[in-house]
Design a protein around this motif. Structure first.
Motif, short mmCIF file in Angstrom:
data_model
loop_
_atom_site.label_atom_id
_atom_site.label_comp_id
_atom_site.label_asym_id
_atom_site.label_seq_id
_atom_site.Cartn_x
_atom_site.Cartn_y
_atom_site.Cartn_z
N ARG A 1 1.14 -1.22 0.03
CA ARG A 1 -0.30 -0.56 0.37
C ARG A 1 0.75 1.64 0.15
O ARG A 1 1.52 1.77 0.96
CB ARG A 1 -0.54 0.22 0.59
CG ARG A 1 -2.20 -1.35 0.57
CD ARG A 1 -2.70 -1.56 2.20
NE ARG A 1 -3.32 -0.45 2.82
CZ ARG A 1 -4.92 -0.06 2.35
NH1 ARG A 1 -5.34 -0.96 1.80
NH2 ARG A 1 -5.66 1.16 2.44
N PHE A 2 1.18 1.76 -0.76
CA PHE A 2 1.96 2.52 -1.15
C PHE A 2 2.06 3.73 -0.30
O PHE A 2 2.89 4.79 0.34
CB PHE A 2 2.35 2.89 -2.58
CG PHE A 2 1.68 4.19 -3.54
CD1 PHE A 2 0.90 5.17 -3.44
CD2 PHE A 2 -0.08 2.96 -5.00
CE1 PHE A 2 0.34 5.40 -4.10
CE2 PHE A 2 -0.25 3.59 -5.32
CZ PHE A 2 -1.15 4.88 -5.06
N ARG A 3 0.54 4.33 -0.43
CA ARG A 3 0.41 5.71 0.22
C ARG A 3 0.68 5.30 1.68
O ARG A 3 0.95 6.12 2.77
CB ARG A 3 -1.44 5.96 0.26
CG ARG A 3 -2.02 7.02 1.06
CD ARG A 3 -3.52 7.37 0.82
NE ARG A 3 -4.33 7.99 1.89
CZ ARG A 3 -5.67 8.21 2.13
NH1 ARG A 3 -6.43 8.09 1.30
NH2 ARG A 3 -5.28 9.40 2.51
N ASP A 4 0.23 4.50 2.15
CA ASP A 4 1.55 4.07 3.42
C ASP A 4 2.75 3.94 4.01
O ASP A 4 3.30 4.58 4.65
CB ASP A 4 0.71 2.12 4.53
CG ASP A 4 -0.82 2.39 4.47
OD1 ASP A 4 -1.47 3.18 4.48
OD2 ASP A 4 -0.91 1.54 4.88
N VAL A 5 3.45 3.32 3.04
CA VAL A 5 5.08 3.10 3.08
C VAL A 5 5.28 4.65 2.47
O VAL A 5 6.37 5.06 3.38
CB VAL A 5 5.29 2.09 1.31
CG1 VAL A 5 6.78 2.72 1.18
CG2 VAL A 5 5.39 0.68 1.93
N LEU A 6 4.93 5.59 1.82
CA LEU A 6 5.34 6.90 1.63
C LEU A 6 4.81 7.62 2.38
O LEU A 6 4.80 9.63 2.60
CB LEU A 6 5.07 7.36 0.22
CG LEU A 6 5.60 6.47 -0.80
CD1 LEU A 6 4.79 6.33 -2.88
CD2 LEU A 6 7.13 6.66 -1.19
N GLU A 7 4.10 7.62 3.55
CA GLU A 7 2.86 8.42 5.03
C GLU A 7 2.34 9.61 4.03
O GLU A 7 2.46 10.30 3.96
CB GLU A 7 3.43 8.88 5.36
CG GLU A 7 4.76 7.74 6.09
CD GLU A 7 5.57 7.92 7.22
OE1 GLU A 7 6.07 8.95 7.70
OE2 GLU A 7 6.20 7.13 7.67
N LEU A 8 1.30 9.04 2.83
CA LEU A 8 0.83 10.33 2.08
C LEU A 8 -0.41 10.11 2.97
O LEU A 8 -1.47 9.43 3.35
CB LEU A 8 0.47 9.88 0.14
CG LEU A 8 1.76 9.28 -0.40
CD1 LEU A 8 0.75 9.01 -1.74
CD2 LEU A 8 2.36 10.82 -0.45
N ASP A 9 -0.59 11.99 3.02
CA ASP A 9 -1.56 11.97 3.68
C ASP A 9 -3.23 12.36 3.13
O ASP A 9 -2.53 11.94 1.78
CB ASP A 9 -1.78 13.38 4.85
CG ASP A 9 -1.06 14.63 4.10
OD1 ASP A 9 -1.33 14.80 2.64
OD2 ASP A 9 -0.19 15.46 4.59
N SER A 10 -4.44 12.51 3.62
CA SER A 10 -5.67 12.59 2.45
C SER A 10 -5.20 13.76 1.29
O SER A 10 -5.28 13.43 0.11
CB SER A 10 -6.57 13.25 3.63
OG SER A 10 -7.03 12.16 3.96
N LEU A 11 -4.42 14.97 1.08
CA LEU A 11 -4.78 15.85 0.88
C LEU A 11 -3.27 15.11 -0.43
O LEU A 11 -3.82 16.06 -1.60
CB LEU A 11 -3.71 17.50 1.39
CG LEU A 11 -5.28 17.67 2.21
CD1 LEU A 11 -4.74 19.31 2.84
CD2 LEU A 11 -6.12 17.97 0.78
N ASP A 12 -2.28 15.03 0.05
CA ASP A 12 -0.71 13.86 -1.23
C ASP A 12 -1.76 13.23 -1.85
O ASP A 12 -1.86 13.11 -3.14
CB ASP A 12 -0.15 13.57 -0.02
CG ASP A 12 0.99 14.29 0.14
OD1 ASP A 12 1.07 15.60 -0.11
OD2 ASP A 12 1.50 14.02 1.62
N PHE A 13 -2.76 12.72 -0.92
CA PHE A 13 -3.70 11.53 -2.35
C PHE A 13 -4.67 11.87 -3.35
O PHE A 13 -4.38 11.76 -3.72
CB PHE A 13 -4.50 11.04 -0.90
CG PHE A 13 -4.87 9.57 -1.87
CD1 PHE A 13 -4.04 8.34 -2.82
CD2 PHE A 13 -6.42 9.24 -1.69
CE1 PHE A 13 -4.61 6.79 -3.54
CE2 PHE A 13 -6.90 8.12 -3.11
CZ PHE A 13 -6.49 6.88 -3.52
N LEU A 14 -4.81 13.68 -2.91
CA LEU A 14 -5.87 13.91 -3.40
C LEU A 14 -5.05 14.22 -4.62
O LEU A 14 -5.59 14.49 -5.69
CB LEU A 14 -6.92 14.61 -3.00
CG LEU A 14 -8.20 14.31 -1.65
CD1 LEU A 14 -8.91 15.37 -1.29
CD2 LEU A 14 -8.86 13.46 -2.41
#
Length: 90
Positions: free
Chosen positions: A37-50
Motif C-alpha cells: 500500500r504505497f500510501r502507507d509506505v510513503l506516508e501520504l496524507d489525505s491531501l497528498d493522495f487527492l
C-alpha cells in the motif's frame, strides 16, 4: 486531461511513479513492492493522495471518482486501473 491513448502496463506504471514523485520528490520505489500500500509506505496524507489522484487523472486523461479510490492502493492496482480505464476511453 492530456493523455487519450490506451496505456500499457509499463506506461501506466511509469505514469504512477512520475505522479507520486511530483507529490513526494524523494520517493524511494526500491522500498515499495507492487502489492504494498504505497500510501502507507510513503506516508501520504489525505491531501497528498487527492493531489496524486488529480495528477493521475490529468496525465492519463481519465476520470477518477471517489468510488475508484479503493482500486488505487498499490502500484499494481493503480497500474491495472489506469490500463483498464484508458482502454474504456472514460
Amino acid at each position: 486531461m492530456t493523455q487519450t491513448k490506451p496505456l500499457n502496463n509499463a506506461e501506466a506504471l511509469s505514469l504512477v511513479k512520475d505522479s507520486v514523485t511530483q507529490i513526494v520528490p524523494d520517493a524511494d520505489f526500491t522500498l515499495i513492492r507492487p502489492d504494498d500500500r504505497f500510501r502507507d509506505v510513503l506516508e501520504l496524507d489525505s491531501l497528498d493522495f487527492l493531489s496524486l489522484i488529480e495528477l493521475l487523472s490529468e496525465q492519463a486523461g481519465v476520470r477518477i471518482d471517489e468510488e475508484d479510490y479503493p482500486n488505487l492502493t498499490t502500484l499494481a492496482d493503480t497500474t491495472r486501473f489506469l490500463v483498464e480505464r484508458t482502454r474504456q476511453g472514460s
